[in-house]
Design a protein around this motif. Sequence first.
Motif, PDB file in Angstrom:
ATOM      1  N   ASP A   1       5.497   2.959 -40.811  1.00  0.00           N
ATOM      2  CA  ASP A   1       7.194   2.705 -40.598  1.00  0.00           C
ATOM      3  C   ASP A   1       7.331   2.425 -39.274  1.00  0.00           C
ATOM      4  N   TYR A   2       6.431   1.775 -38.407  1.00  0.00           N
ATOM      5  CA  TYR A   2       6.288   1.702 -36.896  1.00  0.00           C
ATOM      6  C   TYR A   2       6.282   2.913 -36.370  1.00  0.00           C
ATOM      7  N   GLU A   3       6.392   4.268 -36.793  1.00  0.00           N
ATOM      8  CA  GLU A   3       6.194   5.262 -35.948  1.00  0.00           C
ATOM      9  C   GLU A   3       5.165   6.170 -36.545  1.00  0.00           C
ATOM     10  N   THR A   4       4.848   6.355 -37.814  1.00  0.00           N
ATOM     11  CA  THR A   4       3.986   7.283 -38.481  1.00  0.00           C
ATOM     12  C   THR A   4       3.229   6.429 -39.564  1.00  0.00           C
ATOM     13  N   SER A   5       2.047   6.636 -39.509  1.00  0.00           N
ATOM     14  CA  SER A   5       1.254   5.842 -40.598  1.00  0.00           C
ATOM     15  C   SER A   5       0.377   6.871 -41.217  1.00  0.00           C
ATOM     16  N   ALA A   6      -0.149   6.697 -42.649  1.00  0.00           N
ATOM     17  CA  ALA A   6      -0.863   7.537 -43.364  1.00  0.00           C
ATOM     18  C   ALA A   6      -1.666   6.605 -44.156  1.00  0.00           C
ATOM     19  N   ARG A   7      -3.109   7.067 -44.310  1.00  0.00           N
ATOM     20  CA  ARG A   7      -3.994   6.084 -44.742  1.00  0.00           C
ATOM     21  C   ARG A   7      -4.975   7.058 -45.666  1.00  0.00           C
TER      22      ARG A   7
END
Length: 377
Positions: free
Chosen positions: A48-54
């Motif tokens: 979301d442009y702040e936090t990423s999850a992969r």
Amino acid sequence: MKFRVERDVLADAVAWAARSLPVRPSAPVLAGLLISASSEGLVLSTFDYETSARATLAADVASEGTALVSGRLLADICRSLPAKPVEMVLDGARVSLTCGSARFSLQTMPVADYPTLPDMPTATGVVDGDVFAHAVSQAVTAAGRDDMLPVLTGVRIEIDGDTISLLATDRFRLSHRELTWSPRTPDVSIAALVPAKVLDATAKALAGAGEVTIALSAGGAGEGIIGFEGAAPGGVRRTTTRLLDGEFPKVRSLFPSEHLTVATVDKASLVESVKRVSLVAERNTAVQLAFHDGVLTLDAGTGDEAQASESLETTIDGDDLTTGFNPQFLLDGLGAIDESVVELAFTQSSKPVVLSGRSSEGDPGFRYLLMPRRLLS
């Protein structure tokens, strides 16, 4: 794109990735979950442009491809599927999902509009996932929740050699937790201000991951980002988040170097007493604590209103004193302490108290400083 994967593995990975989805996305594609299938397996991503999850996981990939679908809808679907293998196929602008006799068809979003996920910074070191999750849960107790003061909604992570310090404050209380870890370089010294909500959720999600890698750059590529990575059933989980801007207040000096009064009391008894006595305390009023002759007396309520009083046996080393605290803040601090016996250390009644656990191993690792409240006469 076509692949086949075990239901539980997929559901767990989708839930992990979808937990970072924004409630009110600034663009429709940010509500999507990116599915990438290749010869190396499956990668599920959100950003979301702040936090990423992969999340990476093993899958039988018949044909490679990428699709973007509603993350929360896919998570709900995967949670409800029968315990059978899942097959997903990209067919034009739709993704079909089959599990046993259950079939779903999902509309896709334009992959080209989805932002590129940030790279993981260079690994700084590793820490035990369970220990880190518990330490973070203690530290975030004092983190602020007022978005008008964004700096105070973070947890300051200070890394000095093999020690990690976690600090948080909302101006009325302060938490400090130390733990040991294994740094890549023994003389590493670095600090970061991480959003408390993201840090807490990430640490909890990686609690069972064994070793968790923390990646924090001191400059250059990855500056302003912290990453966490750990093993998971069938693959690897990774989260990155942007660091908060601003100068965290210099709070370490608030912990006094000496105390004139130290009271030792059974934690469970104190918690129950505070809960009972605070039932009659009006909102934003203090519960009074009076330490005198080996007895702690708790009082709440004044004047013509309901009143309550209760006494506990305690060990008092130093001068008698009377003070008062916000009961919920006091309970929060007590709840974060692991030990069954708690110490309340004072310099004087008008100064903050430092709560910590009485540990046979010496330094318990967690301290909670709480500002007193004015007592109503």
